[in-house]
Design a protein around this motif. Structure first.
Motif, PDB file in Angstrom:
ATOM      1  N   GLN A 102       0.841  -1.209   0.000  1.00 49.82           N
ATOM      2  CA  GLN A 102       0.000   0.000   0.000  1.00 49.82           C
ATOM      3  C   GLN A 102       0.873   1.256   0.000  1.00 49.82           C
ATOM      4  O   GLN A 102       0.561   2.249  -0.672  1.00 49.82           O
ATOM      5  N   LYS A 103       1.995   1.195   0.752  1.00 51.94           N
ATOM      6  CA  LYS A 103       2.918   2.345   0.755  1.00 51.94           C
ATOM      7  C   LYS A 103       3.461   2.606  -0.646  1.00 51.94           C
ATOM      8  O   LYS A 103       3.578   3.752  -1.072  1.00 51.94           O
ATOM      9  N   ASN A 131       1.965   1.747  -3.476  1.00 54.69           N
ATOM     10  CA  ASN A 131       0.857   2.236  -4.303  1.00 54.69           C
ATOM     11  C   ASN A 131       0.556   3.713  -4.042  1.00 54.69           C
ATOM     12  O   ASN A 131       0.095   4.429  -4.926  1.00 54.69           O
ATOM     13  N   ASP A 132       0.832   4.157  -2.832  1.00 52.11           N
ATOM     14  CA  ASP A 132       0.538   5.546  -2.462  1.00 52.11           C
ATOM     15  C   ASP A 132       1.703   6.497  -2.767  1.00 52.11           C
ATOM     16  O   ASP A 132       1.576   7.709  -2.578  1.00 52.11           O
ATOM     17  N   ALA A 133       2.837   5.956  -3.211  1.00 52.02           N
ATOM     18  CA  ALA A 133       4.057   6.773  -3.335  1.00 52.02           C
ATOM     19  C   ALA A 133       4.177   7.472  -4.690  1.00 52.02           C
ATOM     20  O   ALA A 133       3.641   7.032  -5.698  1.00 52.02           O
ATOM     21  N   THR A 134       4.909   8.578  -4.665  1.00 50.82           N
ATOM     22  CA  THR A 134       5.255   9.329  -5.882  1.00 50.82           C
ATOM     23  C   THR A 134       6.764   9.396  -6.005  1.00 50.82           C
ATOM     24  O   THR A 134       7.456   9.710  -5.031  1.00 50.82           O
ATOM     25  N   GLY A 162       2.737   4.082  -7.183  1.00 49.61           N
ATOM     26  CA  GLY A 162       1.481   4.635  -7.690  1.00 49.61           C
ATOM     27  C   GLY A 162       1.584   5.786  -8.661  1.00 49.61           C
ATOM     28  O   GLY A 162       0.742   5.959  -9.543  1.00 49.61           O
ATOM     29  N   HIS A 163       2.610   6.617  -8.510  1.00 47.49           N
ATOM     30  CA  HIS A 163       2.720   7.796  -9.373  1.00 47.49           C
ATOM     31  C   HIS A 163       4.179   8.025  -9.754  1.00 47.49           C
ATOM     32  O   HIS A 163       5.025   8.219  -8.880  1.00 47.49           O
ATOM     33  N   ASP A 198       8.070  11.357  -2.935  1.00 48.24           N
ATOM     34  CA  ASP A 198       8.598  10.675  -1.750  1.00 48.24           C
ATOM     35  C   ASP A 198      10.082  10.371  -1.923  1.00 48.24           C
ATOM     36  O   ASP A 198      10.822  10.308  -0.944  1.00 48.24           O
TER      37      ASP A 198
END
Ligand SMILES: [Zn+2]
Length: 255
Positions: free
Chosen positions: A24-25, A27-30, A53-54, A120
Motif C-alpha cells: 500500500q505504501k 501504491n501511495d508513493a510518488t 502509484g505515481h 517521496d
C-alpha cells in the motif's frame, strides 16, 4: 486494494517485510525520475512493475538509434519521440494501474523543486554534473531523499543522499568538480547490461526507502566494476565544509 491488485503484487505481498501494508505504501508513493535514458529506463520499468502509484517522468531529449542498445524502455517505433512520452507508453502497457506524469522539457530549479516537494523519493538517471547537482539542491531544499546512479564504460556507482539531516549529500562527495572533467556515454561509451545493474539497484533503493525496509545506501557509495564483477562499498560522511549544509547548520545553531 482490489483482487486484481492483490494478485498482481502477490509475490511482493507474500514477503513478510512488505506485506499488504508495504504494498500500500508503494501504491501511495510518488517518485520523480530524472532522465529516461539507460538508468531511468530500468528504474521506471521496475518501479511501475512493483506498483509505485505515481511516476513523474522528466526528459527533454528524443529517442535516437544510439539509445536502443541500452535504454530498454524505448523501441524502434519511438525514434524521434520524446523519451518521457515513450517511457509513459511502455509503462502504461505494463501497468495501467499506476499514474504517470510526463514533463517533456528542461525545468528550472523552482519548477523542479515543486515536483520534488510532491515526491517521496527522487531517482536521478541523468548523465551530467549540472543536472545531478541541481537534483541534489532540490533534494536538500525539499527534504526528499535522492537515489543517485551513474554508469560509464564498464564502471558504475550508486548511493542514496539526503535521507536524514545527518546524511552526506552529492556535493559532499564531489565538491566543486569542474564540468569539463565530465565523462559522458556519448564520448566514452557504456556497456549495455551495466545500466541495467545500476538502474535495478536504484529501483531497489527507492522501494526500500518507501517501505522502510532494510538499510539504504545512506552514507555509503557502492562502486561496481563490471569487468571483474568487483563490488566495493565506501563509507561517506557529511563534509563539514560542504556549502550545501550551511543554512541547516545556522538553523540548528539558532534552536
Ligand atoms: Zn553536502
Amino acid at each position: 486494494m482490489n483482487d486484481e491488485q492483490l494478485l498482481r503484487y502477490s509475490r511482493q505481498i507474500m514477503l513478510p517485510d512488505i506485506d499488504v501494508k508495504g504494498q500500500q505504501k508503494l501504491n501511495d508513493a510518488t517518485v520523480l525520475i530524472m532522465g529516461l535514458g539507460g538508468l531511468g529506463s530500468v528504474v521506471a520499468y521496475y518501479l511501475a512493475g512493483a506498483g509505485v502509484g505515481h511516476l513523474i517522468l522528466n526528459d527533454f531529449d528524443d529517442v535516437d538509434w544510439s539509445n536502443l542498445q541500452r535504454q530498454i524502455i524505448h523501441n524502434e517505433k519511438r525514434i524521434g519521440m520524446n523519451k518521457a512520452v515513450s517511457a509513459r507508453e511502455t509503462l502504461q502497457a505494463l501497468n495501467s494501474d499506476i499514474k504517470t506524469s510526463v514533463v517533456d522539457r528542461k525545468l528550472d530549479e523552482d519548477a523542479l523543486l515543486d515536483l520534488a516537494s510532491q515526491s517521496d523519493v527522487l531517482a536521478d538517471g541523468s548523465d551530467n554534473f549540472q543536472t545531478r547537482r541541481m537534483m541534489n539542491t532540490i533534494s536538500l531544499k525539499s527534504g526528499t531523499p535522492l537515489v543517485s546512479g551513474a554508469a560509464i564504460r564498464m564502471e558504475g556507482q550508486i548511493s542514496t543522499f539526503n535521507l536524514s539531516t545527518e546524511s552526506p549529500c552529492y556535493q559532499c562527495l564531489y565538491g566543486n568538480q569542474l564540468d569539463d572533467e565530465e565523462l559522458t556515454c556519448s564520448e566514452n561509451g557504456v556497456i549495455a547490461p551495466l545500466v541495467g545493474i545500476i538502474g535495478s539497484m536504484q529501483a531497489m533503493e527507492v522501494v526500500k526507502i518507501i517501505t522502510g525496509i532494510g538499510e539504504p545506501l545512506d552514507g555509503r557509495l557502492m562502486l561496481v566494476d563490471a569487468k571483474s564483477m568487483g563490488i566495493r562499498t565506501l563509507n561517506l560522511m557529511q563534509d563539514p565544509a560542504c556549502s550545501c549544509h550551511e543554512s541547516r547548520g545556522l538553523q540548528s545553531a539558532r534552536q
